[in-house]
Design an enzyme around this catalytic site. Structure first.
Site, PDB file in Angstrom:
ATOM      1  N   PRO A 159       0.832  -1.211   0.000  1.00 28.33           N
ATOM      2  CA  PRO A 159       0.000   0.000   0.000  1.00 28.33           C
ATOM      3  C   PRO A 159       0.864   1.259   0.000  1.00 28.33           C
ATOM      4  O   PRO A 159       0.550   2.241  -0.657  1.00 28.33           O
ATOM      5  CB  PRO A 159      -0.799  -0.098   1.312  1.00 28.33           C
ATOM      6  CG  PRO A 159      -0.668  -1.513   1.766  1.00 28.33           C
ATOM      7  CD  PRO A 159       0.577  -2.080   1.172  1.00 28.33           C
ATOM      8  N   ASP A 188      60.349 -16.707   7.797  1.00 26.91           N
ATOM      9  CA  ASP A 188      61.245 -16.676   8.961  1.00 26.91           C
ATOM     10  C   ASP A 188      60.726 -17.532  10.104  1.00 26.91           C
ATOM     11  O   ASP A 188      59.560 -17.901  10.142  1.00 26.91           O
ATOM     12  CB  ASP A 188      61.329 -15.234   9.496  1.00 26.91           C
ATOM     13  CG  ASP A 188      62.202 -14.371   8.633  1.00 26.91           C
ATOM     14  OD1 ASP A 188      62.851 -14.914   7.732  1.00 26.91           O
ATOM     15  OD2 ASP A 188      62.230 -13.159   8.877  1.00 26.91           O
ATOM     16  N   LYS A 199      65.503 -17.711   9.995  1.00 25.12           N
ATOM     17  CA  LYS A 199      66.340 -16.630  10.527  1.00 25.12           C
ATOM     18  C   LYS A 199      66.059 -16.410  11.996  1.00 25.12           C
ATOM     19  O   LYS A 199      64.930 -16.250  12.401  1.00 25.12           O
ATOM     20  CB  LYS A 199      66.022 -15.356   9.761  1.00 25.12           C
ATOM     21  CG  LYS A 199      67.217 -14.790   9.089  1.00 25.12           C
ATOM     22  CD  LYS A 199      66.828 -13.663   8.205  1.00 25.12           C
ATOM     23  CE  LYS A 199      67.457 -12.418   8.738  1.00 25.12           C
ATOM     24  NZ  LYS A 199      66.952 -11.219   8.165  1.00 25.12           N
ATOM     25  N   GLY A 222      56.101  -9.136  11.640  1.00 25.77           N
ATOM     26  CA  GLY A 222      55.821  -7.730  11.909  1.00 25.77           C
ATOM     27  C   GLY A 222      55.755  -6.914  10.638  1.00 25.77           C
ATOM     28  O   GLY A 222      55.108  -7.289   9.660  1.00 25.77           O
ATOM     29  N   ASP A 223      56.473  -5.794  10.645  1.00 21.92           N
ATOM     30  CA  ASP A 223      56.552  -4.934   9.468  1.00 21.92           C
ATOM     31  C   ASP A 223      57.922  -5.145   8.827  1.00 21.92           C
ATOM     32  O   ASP A 223      58.937  -5.051   9.516  1.00 21.92           O
ATOM     33  CB  ASP A 223      56.385  -3.470   9.906  1.00 21.92           C
ATOM     34  CG  ASP A 223      56.406  -2.559   8.708  1.00 21.92           C
ATOM     35  OD1 ASP A 223      55.334  -2.136   8.279  1.00 21.92           O
ATOM     36  OD2 ASP A 223      57.508  -2.279   8.182  1.00 21.92           O
ATOM     37  N   THR A 234      53.563  -3.978  13.222  1.00 18.12           N
ATOM     38  CA  THR A 234      54.819  -4.253  13.912  1.00 18.12           C
ATOM     39  C   THR A 234      54.561  -4.732  15.339  1.00 18.12           C
ATOM     40  O   THR A 234      53.521  -4.443  15.925  1.00 18.12           O
ATOM     41  CB  THR A 234      55.723  -3.006  13.875  1.00 18.12           C
ATOM     42  OG1 THR A 234      57.005  -3.396  14.340  1.00 18.12           O
ATOM     43  CG2 THR A 234      55.186  -1.879  14.731  1.00 18.12           C
ATOM     44  N   MET A 248      64.475  -7.087  19.950  1.00 20.25           N
ATOM     45  CA  MET A 248      65.660  -7.961  20.091  1.00 20.25           C
ATOM     46  C   MET A 248      66.545  -7.514  21.251  1.00 20.25           C
ATOM     47  O   MET A 248      67.768  -7.412  21.114  1.00 20.25           O
ATOM     48  CB  MET A 248      66.493  -7.944  18.785  1.00 20.25           C
ATOM     49  CG  MET A 248      65.747  -8.477  17.589  1.00 20.25           C
ATOM     50  SD  MET A 248      66.733  -8.468  16.082  1.00 20.25           S
ATOM     51  CE  MET A 248      66.508  -6.796  15.519  1.00 20.25           C
TER      52      MET A 248
END
Ligand code: SAH
Length: 450
Positions: free
Chosen positions: A43, A249, A271, A303-304, A332, A384
């Site tokens: 309607p 890695d 690595k 990470g980056d 990262t 690290m």
């Protein structure tokens, strides 16, 4: 299978939608993806539907509902908002013998609408026969990340070229032609937004009867993020899907590799911080050699890739060999560590700069000047650095850092074995030596403004 998936031809066919509110609008949005003629029976129409009618995208009928209006409709959706009314209208539609979907009444549905991943003309439909709609949405999200947004327009281009390929490329070479088309330079070029050049590349190859000079492959240095596989970028997933070979890695989570094509080769280059199972030179050599063989290479880094990842060396060797190389950024580990701690890397009024540094350099190289990094207002993120925590703490304390500066350590951020230590600069060396801090870890030191 109680329901069988089929792709219905919709061009030029009628779709009847009974209802004029949001439910009808939802079905209309879905049908607008097709080339069907949408007919709305209600309607009155809510504003979005009314706009569709005024734009000529749908037509509106406010008159009575009779079996005749359903005749020959490709699909019928019924959703007036009143289940009893819907059931009556369903009976009328069934008299016309058409395929009906009644909103929220599965027992009255001949067909249900799947979750869609739409890269028209490539369409993925996901259904769970109503058992788990949330699961369907989850699968949809996963498939969405797998399929590049530009895939549809490239498939459409392929469709337009099919006849030309059939005419000019010998039958035994066609499969290879299409395989190359969907993973080689033409696709990469199209994906990058240059449709015209991509089309020309394919046209030239067709013109040459499907014969090409073997292409060089490409290398992508891809950020795998801190661990959790849903922290990869969509671009990283796309590169993994295209890769013929992946060099990864130690810190890359095996989960992430599952995002690659099943037939892609995976090579562990192992690595480790300070101790490389594969010397960097060997990694440089093999990635370039693979690309020269024409393979699409992914060098997957934690990470980056642009942070403490030796990307510069890999890029310059690749460029020296004339190979196209790109970096795909990643999340990262310092960002992941902050997220795990539930706090930001910069805090208004407290810390206004972030320094990313490392505790491990090339053998024989001098240490970073940590003493200059912890100014007032600094957050110092140390990668690290677990093995050098005592030296770093000593240096920072001797150069303005106070023993009460906050220190937070996150190891294995976003992995199942993530662990957090909260301590202070004065206690850092002891904490690392005695509390079992494990690598890989990020050490965050904060020196708020006084
Ligand atoms: N490119 C990486 C860093 C590589 S260097 C990045 O952007 O994160 C390796 C160091 O990164 C490790 O020693 C550790 O300090 C940090 N790291 C990598 N993954 C991590 C994780 N999941 N949790 C905490 N630290 C991590």
């Amino acid at each position: 299978m109680k329901s069988f998936p089929m792709f219905l031809t919709m061009a030029g066919r009628r779709v009847v939608i009974v209802g004029g509110d949001e439910t009808a609008a939802q079905k209309s949005r879905l049908m607008l993806k097709t080339e069907a003629a949408i007919e709305l029976f209600a309607p009155a129409l809510e504003p979005e539907l009314a706009a569709l009618v005024s734009q000529g995208r749908a037509s509106h009928y406010a008159g009575p509902i009779t079996p005749a209006i359903f005749k020959d409709a490709a699909l019928v959706f019924i959703g007036t908002g009143c289940p009893a009314v819907d059931a009556c209208i369903h009976a009328l539609a069934k008299e016309a013998g058409v395929v009906v979907n009644v909103v929220d009444q599965p027992h009255l549905c001949d067909a249900t609408t799947p979750s869609l991943v739409d890269r028209d003309p490539v369409v993925v439909a996901i259904g769970t026969e109503g058992t788990a709609p949330v699961l369907a949405r989850k699968i949809k999200t996963e498939v969405e990340t797998m399929l590049d947004p530009r895939l549809g327009s490239f498939a459409a281009l392929a469709g337009r070229l099919r006849d030309a390929v059939a005419m000019r490329v010998p039958k035994e070479m066609r499969r290879d032609f299409w395989r190359r088309a969907f993973s080689g330079t033409a696709w990469q070029t199209h994906r990058g937004g240059d449709d015209e050049t991509a089309a020309k590349m394919l046209a030239a190859e067709i013109e040459a009867g499907g014969i090409t000079v073997p292409e060089k492959g490409r290398i992508a240095l891809v950020g795998a993020g801190p661990g959790a596989r849903d922290l990869l970028t969509l671009r990283a997933v796309a590169r993994l899907q295209e890769a013929d070979i992946i060099y990864y890695d130690r810190l890359v989570d095996p989960d992430v590799l599952e995002l690659a094509r099943r037939d892609a080769e995976r090579v562990f280059v192992g690595k480790e911080v300070g101790a490389h199972s594969w010397p960097q030179e060997k990694i440089n050599e093999v990635i370039v050699a693979s690309a020269l063989e024409g393979k699409n290479v992914v060098r997957l880094k934690s990470g980056d890739p642009s942070l403490f990842g030796r990307s510069t060396e890999e890029m310059s060797v690749a460029k020296g060999a004339g190979i196209e190389v790109e970096i795909v950024p990643g999340v990262t580990s310092a960002s992941a560590a902050a997220a795990s701690l539930g706090r930001a890397l910069t805090e208004r009024g407290q810390t206004d700069h972030v320094v990313l540094s490392t505790g491990t350099c090339r053998p024989g190289a001098t240490d970073p000047v940590w003493g200059r990094m912890l100014n007032e207002g600094a957050t110092l993120a140390l990668y690290m650095a677990v093995n050098r925590a005592d030296d770093i703490a000593e240096t920072l304390l001797a150069s303005g850092g106070t023993p009460d500066c906050t220190v937070e350590i996150v190891s294995n951020a976003t992995h199942a074995n993530e662990a957090i230590w909260r301590t202070s600069l004065g206690d850092l060396a002891r904490c690392v030596a005695e509390d079992g801090v494990t690598s890989p870890a990020i050490i965050l030191v904060r020196r708020p403004k006084s």
